[in-house]
Write an enzyme that holds these catalytic residues in place. Structure first.
Site: not given
Ligand code: NAP
Length: 309
Positions: A224, A272
């Protein structure tokens, strides 16, 4: 009849509207999957944190929220959520992450950029070291980190890993707890971040932590964005303390066009895509948890609200 609410975006619905009912039926469950069940009749909520559903209080008979994502940082603090929250553990998601991490470790280990992308007429002699002489450290040894550690160890890399609690993974040197982190970082020629984003891991990779890395370390972040203090990483890239960062996750996604990461020559941005929940295998994981709920068995992969993962 078990009523399952699907609370996620239109795109996800298209992916799951056929495979999830099939998985529920294959698990022996008579279930009605819909996006439109009235809250008071819903037994289970299949959930993506970016769905409009943010108030769980009307779902008075629901037994569990089954997250479609591995990361739960956007839902774990929701005060209206009183029932178990299960995070996604999906064999397909894990497989994809192992492939992404292995591929990007090999890119840096083999010097692919210089030897493959370069093609500039310069004869750069010198073979890369063997994997057995390359030290890779993985922060986070959960579903994803442990699988990546095992895969890299199987390729002979010298793998170390770090987690909250003690682990035993064949071929991997493990350490746990905050006090052990500097030593793990000091042995990381290539560092992989596969921690969840929690109050304890937010900005874990700050200037002090980056300073523990060997000079010229490479960072891969498929975890993250919030795990990294961005200004500290950019500074470490500029001094050469960090030779390259391959980043898949960011504080703001999509990464804004003007973000310094886009333009930095020592940064690779991937959007991502390190891995994703795969509808086929994820549907089987959801169906198994609903089967367990109906059989009175404990749910799998229940999030610990106190730890936030
Ligand atoms: P997981 O199974 O919950 O594993 C988390 C690991 O982190 C565990 O080993 C845990 O230690 C460790 N950990 C947590 N807090 C820690 C702390 N404060 N200090 C040390 N270790 C700590 O999660 P996962 O399924 O492997 O997923 C990891 C993360 O990957 C997710 O949370 C998500 O953010 C990210 N992800 C990214 C993508 C992508 O495409 N980029 C896809 C999926 C997931 P213990 O084992 O001791 O509890």
């Amino acid at each position: 009849m078990i009523r399952v609410l699907f609370a996620a975006t239109d795109g996800r619905w298209e992916e799951y509207r056929t495979v999830l009912p099939a998985a529920l039926a294959a698990a022996g469950l008579e279930a009605d999957l819909s996006r439109d069940h009235a809250p008071e009749v819903v037994d289970y909520i299949v959930y993506a944190p970016n769905s409009p559903l943010q108030d769980f209080s009307p779902y008075t008979r629901a037994k569990a929220v089954l997250n479609l994502w591995a990361g739960v940082e956007d839902v774990v603090g929701n005060d209206t959520l009183k029932i178990p929250l299960c995070r996604m553990v999906d064999a397909g998601l894990t497989e994809g992450m192992v492939e992404w991490v292995t591929g990007h470790v090999l890119r840096h280990h083999l010097g692919t950029d210089a030897h493959v992308l370069g093609q500039d007429g310069v004869w750069r002699a010198g073979a890369p070291p063997l994997a057995r002489d390359r030290r890779v450290a993985i922060l986070g040894l959960g579903e994803l980190g442990a699988a990546c550690a095992a895969a890299l160890a199987a390729l002979n890399f010298r793998v170390s890993g770090w987690s909250n609690s003690a682990k035993a993974i064949a071929g991997v040197e493990t350490a746990h707890g905050a006090a052990a982190l500097p030593q793990v970082l000091a042995g990381a020629e290539i560092l992989v971040l596969l921690l969840p984003l929690t109050p304890a891991t937010e900005c874990l990779l700050d200037a002090a932590a980056l300073g523990h890395l060997p000079q010229g370390a490479v960072i891969l972040n498929p975890g993250r964005g919030g795990l990294i203090e961005d200004a500290a990483l950019l500074a470490a890239l500029d001094t050469g303390q960090v030779a390259h960062a391959t980043l898949d996750a960011f504080r703001v996604e999509p990464l804004p066009p003007g973000d310094p990461y886009w333009a930095h020559p020592q940064v690779t941005v991937t959007p991502h895509i390190a891995s994703a929940t795969r509808p086929g295998s994820a549907s089987r994981a959801i169906a198994e948890n609903i089967r367990r709920g109906e059989a009175g068995e404990p749910f799998l992969h229940v999030v610990d609200r106190a730890r936030a993962y």
